[in-house]
Design a protein around this motif. Sequence first.
Motif, PDB file in Angstrom:
ATOM      1  N   GLY A   1       0.924  -0.906  -0.143  1.00 48.63           N
ATOM      2  CA  GLY A   1       0.067  -0.412  -0.082  1.00 48.63           C
ATOM      3  C   GLY A   1       0.858   1.289   0.753  1.00 48.63           C
TER       4      GLY A   1
ATOM      5  N   ALA B   1      -4.035   7.174  -0.646  1.00 47.20           N
ATOM      6  CA  ALA B   1      -4.767   6.427  -1.953  1.00 47.20           C
ATOM      7  C   ALA B   1      -5.527   7.185  -2.746  1.00 47.20           C
TER       8      ALA B   1
ATOM      9  N   SER C   1       1.264   5.727   0.411  1.00 44.28           N
ATOM     10  CA  SER C   1       0.152   6.865   1.570  1.00 44.28           C
ATOM     11  C   SER C   1      -0.826   8.222   0.708  1.00 44.28           C
TER      12      SER C   1
ATOM     13  N   ASN D   1      -4.787  -0.341   0.033  1.00 45.01           N
ATOM     14  CA  ASN D   1      -5.409   0.636  -0.240  1.00 45.01           C
ATOM     15  C   ASN D   1      -7.237   1.040  -0.541  1.00 45.01           C
TER      16      ASN D   1
END
Length: 456
Positions: free
Chosen positions: A406, A410, A408, A431
């Motif tokens: 994942g 998103a 940051s 995400n």
Amino acid sequence: MAKAKKTVFFCQNCGYESPKWLGQCPGCKEWNTFVEETVLPKSSGISGNGQGIQKERIKPATISEIDITEDNRITTNIEELDRVLGGGLVQGSMVLVGGDPGIGKSTLLLQVCKQLSDKGHSLLYVSGEESLRQIKMRAQRIGTFTDKMKLLCETNLETIKAIIENEKPEAVIIDSIQTMYNEEVSSAPGSVSQVRESTGVLMKIAKGMGISMFIVGHVTKDGSVAGPRVLEHMVDTVLYFEGDRHASYRILRGVKNRFGSTNEIGVFEMREQGLVEVKNPSQVMLNGRPTDASGSVVVCSLEGTRPILIEIQALITRTNFGLPRRTAVGIDYNRVNLLMAVLEKRVGLSLGECDAYVNLAGGMKLGEPAIDLGIVAAIISSYKNRVIDEETLIFGEVGLSGEVRGVSQAQQRVKEAEKMGFTTCIMPKANLEGLQGKFKIQLIGVANLREVMQYI
């Protein structure tokens, strides 16, 4: 009695001082960077009296007495620059602007002068490289300037200091710091001692009088500001103007900022009338994108608070030599090699016999891990000669085990993709939680590279 001269050696990279020549600098560990310079020792009598006067005048202040309201910032009306500065120019701050020759540093600062003078702020533009007529010829391309802006062609720091104290401008531009010289330092202009001492004098003026100051710095072959490394430590903000001077787009990037984020960038386009702000970089970066070509993928990178959509191109061909070639433009070369190794090990692609060329369109440079999945998808697309849908956006970080991690923020990336008209987004499965149902765009979550292969 004349002062005795002393010879010392300075490191050109970091400013480390040594009484003798050294092959390797103990500070920055660089080789063959020491140069010999002659300096004059300071008089102890003057130093002592100066310190005595300062002790009488200086008084400590409580933290509640210090005012840090936003009124201390001056907006330049150039939104791209204000974003990089953190909201505007802070009074009493010193900003270092570096960049290659001809990239547009002086043009940008002239435009700052025009905007500030139109708002009624007084300015002083000090040039050590151009005459007054040359500056006016360049300024006529930008527009009409008011009498609030004054020009000065001078390199003597004592003269400049006296004029600043007399005129009391709100902002000063020094172009460039490598041309300034202090009479108390015996070395030549542009040397380590001169740059360091000149910056120190200008910093005292800026802090003492509350004047916002821009200083232009030349850069070396590797792109860093020429002179001692201590120059970047002394100033409050360091901005780098990046881009090919033969291309039209320029990137203003903050690498140090005591009053804001260091991840913000500003995008400009060089035109006949000067630098023009690019309000929507994503649209600009995607102009001219091929429609039915393999190896073309659109990714989303986050630069500070701004999501930027950009195209990654990959070309995989059979090599004609025993050692395959690897070329990366705008992306870390070692990162591309790492991702190709992951594809060989985890997916089974035979890339050891292929040349690989990876290019970031638009002349930008990105290093965020979120573009890993886009690089991988572009390589797979070119290797298998399969076209990825032009309305598909891809982002995610790829690990050595082939997993898709994942990233940051998103939600901001998906929002930008939907705004630009994309219909599908391939992203990390980690995400997806909380994003389903919020957007009209189709969201596809992947956990590893084998799942990515199913959609290409």
